[in-house]
Design a protein around this motif. Structure first.
Motif, mmCIF file in Angstrom:
data_model
loop_
_atom_site.group_PDB
_atom_site.id
_atom_site.type_symbol
_atom_site.label_atom_id
_atom_site.label_comp_id
_atom_site.label_asym_id
_atom_site.label_seq_id
_atom_site.Cartn_x
_atom_site.Cartn_y
_atom_site.Cartn_z
ATOM 1 N N ALA D 24 0.856 -1.191 0.000
ATOM 2 C CA ALA D 24 0.000 0.000 0.000
ATOM 3 C C ALA D 24 0.888 1.236 0.000
ATOM 4 O O ALA D 24 2.030 1.190 0.477
ATOM 5 C CB ALA D 24 -0.909 0.019 1.234
ATOM 6 N N ALA D 25 0.378 2.296 -0.575
ATOM 7 C CA ALA D 25 1.140 3.547 -0.601
ATOM 8 C C ALA D 25 0.629 4.477 0.488
ATOM 9 O O ALA D 25 -0.559 4.489 0.812
ATOM 10 C CB ALA D 25 0.999 4.225 -1.959
ATOM 11 N N LEU D 26 1.549 5.260 1.075
ATOM 12 C CA LEU D 26 1.155 6.301 2.011
ATOM 13 C C LEU D 26 0.719 7.499 1.158
ATOM 14 O O LEU D 26 1.534 8.117 0.465
ATOM 15 C CB LEU D 26 2.347 6.705 2.899
ATOM 16 N N SER D 27 -0.569 7.813 1.161
ATOM 17 C CA SER D 27 -1.019 8.898 0.277
ATOM 18 C C SER D 27 -1.263 10.208 1.011
ATOM 19 O O SER D 27 -1.392 11.253 0.381
ATOM 20 C CB SER D 27 -2.272 8.476 -0.496
ATOM 21 N N ALA D 28 -1.306 10.184 2.342
ATOM 22 C CA ALA D 28 -1.462 11.446 3.070
ATOM 23 C C ALA D 28 -0.991 11.272 4.505
ATOM 24 O O ALA D 28 -1.070 10.166 5.070
ATOM 25 C CB ALA D 28 -2.913 11.906 3.053
ATOM 26 N N ARG D 29 -0.461 12.319 5.089
ATOM 27 C CA ARG D 29 -0.074 12.321 6.501
ATOM 28 C C ARG D 29 -0.193 13.738 7.021
ATOM 29 O O ARG D 29 0.457 14.646 6.508
ATOM 30 C CB ARG D 29 1.378 11.852 6.663
ATOM 31 N N THR D 30 -1.063 13.971 7.977
ATOM 32 C CA THR D 30 -1.196 15.313 8.530
ATOM 33 C C THR D 30 -1.115 15.252 10.032
ATOM 34 O O THR D 30 -1.564 14.305 10.659
ATOM 35 C CB THR D 30 -2.544 15.959 8.158
ATOM 36 N N SER D 31 -0.530 16.311 10.605
ATOM 37 C CA SER D 31 -0.416 16.414 12.057
ATOM 38 C C SER D 31 -1.748 16.945 12.583
ATOM 39 O O SER D 31 -2.303 17.882 12.029
ATOM 40 C CB SER D 31 0.735 17.373 12.374
#
Lengths: 334, 334, 334, 334, 334, 334
Positions: D24-31
């Motif tokens: 799977a791909a990491l498509s978003a990461r927000t704090s």
């Protein structure tokens, strides 16, 4: 300042591997991260002719100062070694502190840290004066142009051509105006020769003088500051087009330039940005005004392209963050 | 055609007071009135190089024919005396009839009645070929340019540069392209010399070749007609920008011009009208494309101003009926 | 001019059924046709205060002169009877001839035939001067305003407010400026009282002086002519906004108005048309400039509506031929 | 890879509570931060058919890796349990590492992690080919269309319809073109039947073939990348409209499609974006071109609405961050 | 009306060579001239289904009446022979007079002379009612739609769809709305089937009802007149979008259609012209509103193209005088 | 709530040095840094009439809560000392906690923390009602206006005039409408007196009633929330212009206001934003509608300038982040 003080050099004069004491401004600092997730600061120090961008790693002795003390736009006295590496030029900092009043004695001048033209402003000014002297035939017109260049010489030697869009550095006004005026001489000569039947004949004098003076109002519109240039109140509320025409009218009164020659020259200044939405209250309604617009615009746009290509060092295209608001193509070489 | 037939001369060769037989087109006819209320027709006859406008009074023997027989855009064989009067040049008509098939034997060609360039098309073509031969360094590029000029020479010798806006006469394409290309040589030389640090360096070849070819598609967009030029179906539905790029791509295939050089040259053609609303699907994204746009535009606009000033013979300002849609200033002389 | 010459009267003073000798201009003539196909000319004669439109039938003794001699925009000396009929006011012409030099001796002045304000220009000027005298507190500002009104009084007494859009008649400038200034006094008083916390406080002086002077440059932009007003060369090439600011700056120099007060007043003139496409190189950036724009605009637009409604005498809606370019609603009465 | 390696499954095939090994791909990461001020990372992992967004708490064993190692756009091999919770679907990660070369042996392909059409690309292609085969009557036209689909099949099976605005996923081109072509068949049939008097009659063939080919140039404009699609140099400098017309012209030459049929088909491609500011150098000038524009546009816009509604899962309205640049209404259900 | 009065027939029913008595309106009259300079009038007479344009020569007995008596837009009772000639259909007039009150007894109705739809308005209305009855599921919605169609049936049977742009003839509203609604059924079915995951699901009812009602306000915006249609005061001041929404709201109140269903239907009417500059105060913010816009627009534009092609009978292209404001391509046949 | 509970006061009533218990909302919190690199939070607490911005230093006992607990837009019960310092007003916080249900017993109402008009809403409403009662002559019109004000009084007392652009606070609708109506009375009186010849005469009643009601639809467009105002679904999909006209029409039906008076009043509401791109489906087509537009616009813009100047406390110019999107000039004082 002890006797042992090293001589102050210029960052832009340092050779690969050479250590020196110099003044430089912090012009950028961004927080970044390696692909492995290692965090660092990427800082840029610059003097008038050289910019060096390099990392400050978390384990560097400067890491804490970089994060909480260094200010963008501030000038520093630094002792550092300049190295060209596979990752580009870098600085190994040995000492660094904000500049102080006393540094003036060592030759510090904040102007030393501002980007400036590759050309020598004094020579550019001499070239412009020489063009006015040799090319302009109409005596009052020549006097007016020379008078304005002379009166505002100190300001013009430093003035940028614009706040951001093009030639936005010390000496940019002169670099741009000399270049645009060389365009003007070519165009005036060519179209005067090719269309002798134009009535009234194309005024070579007006094309040249108009190009020299088109942006003269920037003297009162912009004021140089450490982080570039700011608009003066009159610059924002009135604008360089009207301010420049005022300067022309005052000089014209003094040297008896009048009648249709003056009117046409005023019109050139008024119309040189061509469209209302580009800032000109009137469009160019004479062949001379039309030529001046293009001689100016072509030079401004060429520099805009040049700057966009320089600022984004990699990739087939630049980003869209440039005054054209679209991507410029660099390609992979012809 | 009896032995007594006078030799056919050119209207534009007639001297003051000379009578001659010549071919001319009726290019305008308007009903007018003197300040005293006397009605008359004002007619204009023209050949390639001269236009003569004069009144046909109600009591003239030609009055009835003028009103109900003469057709604008039609060519006539005339016998008339040419006179320069205080009201401008005039013709005293002795005989007049519409041209017929048989006039061809006397050298009649409708082209003789169309406005044409002041310059000799063959010489302009030679000049353009010589520029391509001497200035272009890249061998395939040079071949492509010369091949296109040669292949389409018969059409290019007659082609106007546009239907209306500028250089809208026989030979106008060549007059405009030669002039724009001379702008291009100057600009390419100047900006190449001034900014040696540009990466990749400015391609002088592309600026020059791009200017020569920017409007090549007009060959297929326009078709010459007695009343000027019309759009072909392909011209209207596809447009000269795409048609010109087709011509380039076909020639490039033949002469092995390829890769980024070809791509950049195509882009110059595609973007030379700069804005979408001015007809270009892409804006100029390379320094070369940007320069070509200006070298073309400045020449087109200069000619637009020239034509507007010529067409309205009196008054400080022209009317707003010109492609700029605003008044051009003539003034009362400098 | 024999002893029997009738006294000259004003067309606008004639009562129903009264015959008189008067001067009037032919302001319109159109060819028309009754529903039965009978052709006639519809002509309009006017003096400063009255317009009369009526038919000249084909069998009228004036029919031929109407067709081939009368000129629109020309002034005539007429002897005619004025009658109010069911088809509106009409003139029965007894004599008519173009005015001649000698008519001046009888009091002829072309101005008598131009439309003019319903208000007395001298009284409007007195009112404006009195506003400046009583309302303006800042001494130099008051001097500047009064000086400009006085210096240009002869021109201002006749000047229209615009060439076409609104108040386009003799005295229109004064009628418009007085009315806009009364708006300005109300707005300045109201917003100064309502928002005492504004910093710096709203300058009532600037709002009033700015409204009085916003269009002062029209003095040099327009020149009155028999068929209305024309643009001067400076009006077309530079425009009343810049020309008006020049007048202000010259007067300010004379009376020592300077600093931010002058800058703000200049800005009001520069920005009073609000948007670049409406003619202002800068938008209103001060509360005072914003108020002046509205006080001017509301008065101009009200007059535009009034004129559109007056000019089209019938129907629920006017046509779209007015400066708004859309139909104005008259309705059938409330 | 030991014997004990678990079989690789698809994230999108996991049932509630099931653990599996997948890519799977990491498509978003927000704090982010809870209302109580507790900080966490919100991450999104996706494969072609499923996106899962869930928190990584500060006290999670993955917290540090999430902050400093994971890269957006990178593909990971993960072992995790998929759970539907009251807060939406979540993953409990057991193992995670960036994919490596060797994973290819286990069937890893970065395409597996890119969003893709809900429809099977091969079936869409078969459907499109079948439409061309059955519906097109003109033999050369049919050959040209089938030839282009066949030649570019490998690219078309993956191509998105656009970089961002609509159908911006693997297989999007086919999904969009099949749907638009079904619109085209309906519209062509209907308007052909309703307006039999149109001269020339509506060409059903052109409407259908034009819709199939309208975006064919995207093959050369876009290139698939891990984070979506990028413009090629030719895509940016020339654009898919011109590139697609090239493809058509080359194929037409090969299969002898020519004359007005070819011209009209080229025009459809050239004009399908309708306005210059939407990218078309010519507006639709034939009924067929007009219909193709709408059949394309309606499908693109429907998908834009669909995507905007899907992407913002809550609230009566979406945000304005979608290609329409205004809020789309979801409501609370009918 | 003597016994010998011929039966009244329809101009559009006359066969080649047949003489008849009929009513027709003069719809155009232009002064023209043969290539030989012979002057004539070109007149057009029309009834609801046929237009005949032919010359009235100077030596015709009708020449004088044509010039000075006939009125464009007036209805005439004529006795004439209809002939198809090589120059197109023509009328040989035997008798002609303006219609009078008494002609009503012979069946005269000005509507007979106005252009009308090729389709039978009563059948179109039946078709529309049948669509509403069979396709709409939501009971209140169905009642509202049927109620509005029934209430306004007399007006709708005659109403044009617009004053000029498309379907500008008797019955045009119904022709356009039925056609657009058939588009709507197709689109609603297709996108409902293709995107079952849309939340809330696409409302087929809303797409269909919205298309039926989108222009219902034209009933109060337009009023039929002999020379086409005029705007009512409410039509000009408020507009059919708001007036149509009023009609919907009044009907909804009566039949208890409320809540989000009503809101969404109102929004469809409000937004169906999509952009503010095209007349809609809000853009389409629901998938249903977006679909209705397109179903309407595609039908309007198709008819615009059709009309432009029909009105200009010759040449590869029409003129630019059509609502698209550019030339439509007819070509020379495929 | 123990006996010792201090009395609750208002933050805006605290004097310099006074400690008190009060309710306030956190309206802003930004991370900042001193020139020396010392980091801190800058927070703003506000009640209806006072905003206090001050630093929370890293070593403050509130530092951690500030970072991870406090929520922008939340209301807090605080015990703090208010001090005017050289750095502006500050709060020394002693206690702080989020408000709870039970605080209502102590008089807590979230409205207390929202910015509100400087004027008393009840007095503004009384003033508006009194204007309607005294100034409106037309009996049905007066009834309609009074009825609408009365019916919606509770909402109108709190309603802001807009979400952001101007008067965006509790009571803003009333403050704006009263002020605009005072403009309207002045303008109606003035233009009625100055242009008695206008036909139909200017309706003072319509100008005043139209200004009172122009924004009445905001009652249904906006809904007050803790962080300002939000659009309702009907507000977003239909808009206050149409919603307000609905309210008028319903009231008019009840009080028998009808005919042209109603139509003109509806038109005023419909057209009050003047241009399509500013939100009005029809431009002002009556003198009354034109005046109402300006009376509204001038008041809205004045408040926009006022707010921009207030929000940016320092510098010659504000930033460009205000509804004008350009810088407003404050200067350094006159």
């Amino acid at each position: 300042m002890s006797v042992k003080t090293k001589t102050i050099v210029l960052l832009s004069d340092l050779e690969d591997g050479q250590e020196g004491d110099f003044f430089a401004a912090l012009s950028a600092r961004t927080s970044s991260q390696t692909r492995e997730g290692k965090k660092y600061w990427r800082v840029t120090f610059r003097d008038a002719q050289r910019e060096v961008s390099f990392p400050i790693w978390n384990d560097s002795p400067w890491s804490k100062a970089c994060e909480s003390e260094w200010q963008i736009g501030e000038c520093y006295k630094m002792r550092a070694t300049y190295r060209r590496t596979q990752f580009g030029p870098q600085l190994e900092i040995r000492k660094i502190r904000a500049t102080v009043e006393a540094d003036t004695a060592d030759g510090f001048d904040p102007l030393l840290c501002l980007a400036k033209s590759r050309f020598n402003p004094a020579q550019l000014m001499a070239q412009l004066r020489s063009i006015a002297t040799e090319e302009l035939m109409h005596p009052e017109l020549k006097e007016v142009v020379l008078h304005l260049l002379e009166t505002h010489e100190p300001a013009l030697l430093k003035l940028p051509a614009a706040r951001r869009n093009h030639h936005a550095f010390v000496g940019g006004w002169l670099e741009h105006v000399v270049s645009a005026t060389r365009n003007a001489i070519f165009m005036a000569d060519k179209y005067l020769a090719d269309y002798p039947e134009l009535r009234p004949p194309l005024s070579r004098d007006l094309v040249i003088a108009g190009t020299i003076l088109h942006d003269i109002g920037k003297v009162h519109e912009l004021q140089l500051s450490l982080d570039g240039a700011d608009y003066t109140a009159a610059g924002e509320l009135i604008g360089h087009i009207l301010l420049g025409r005022d300067m022309l009218r005052d000089a014209a009164r003094e040297f008896d330039l009048e009648g249709e020659m003056l009117l046409r020259l005023e019109h050139i200044i008024v119309s040189h940005q061509r469209l209302a939405e580009w800032g000109s209250p009137k469009p160019p309604m004479t062949p001379e005004a039309m030529l001046v617009h293009y001689c100016d615009d072509i030079d401004a746009k060429f520099h805009t392209f040049l700057t966009a290509l320089e600022e984004s060092a990699e990739g087939e295209f630049t980003s869209t963050r440039n005054p054209m608001q679209y991507r410029i193509f660099r390609g992979s070489g012809l």
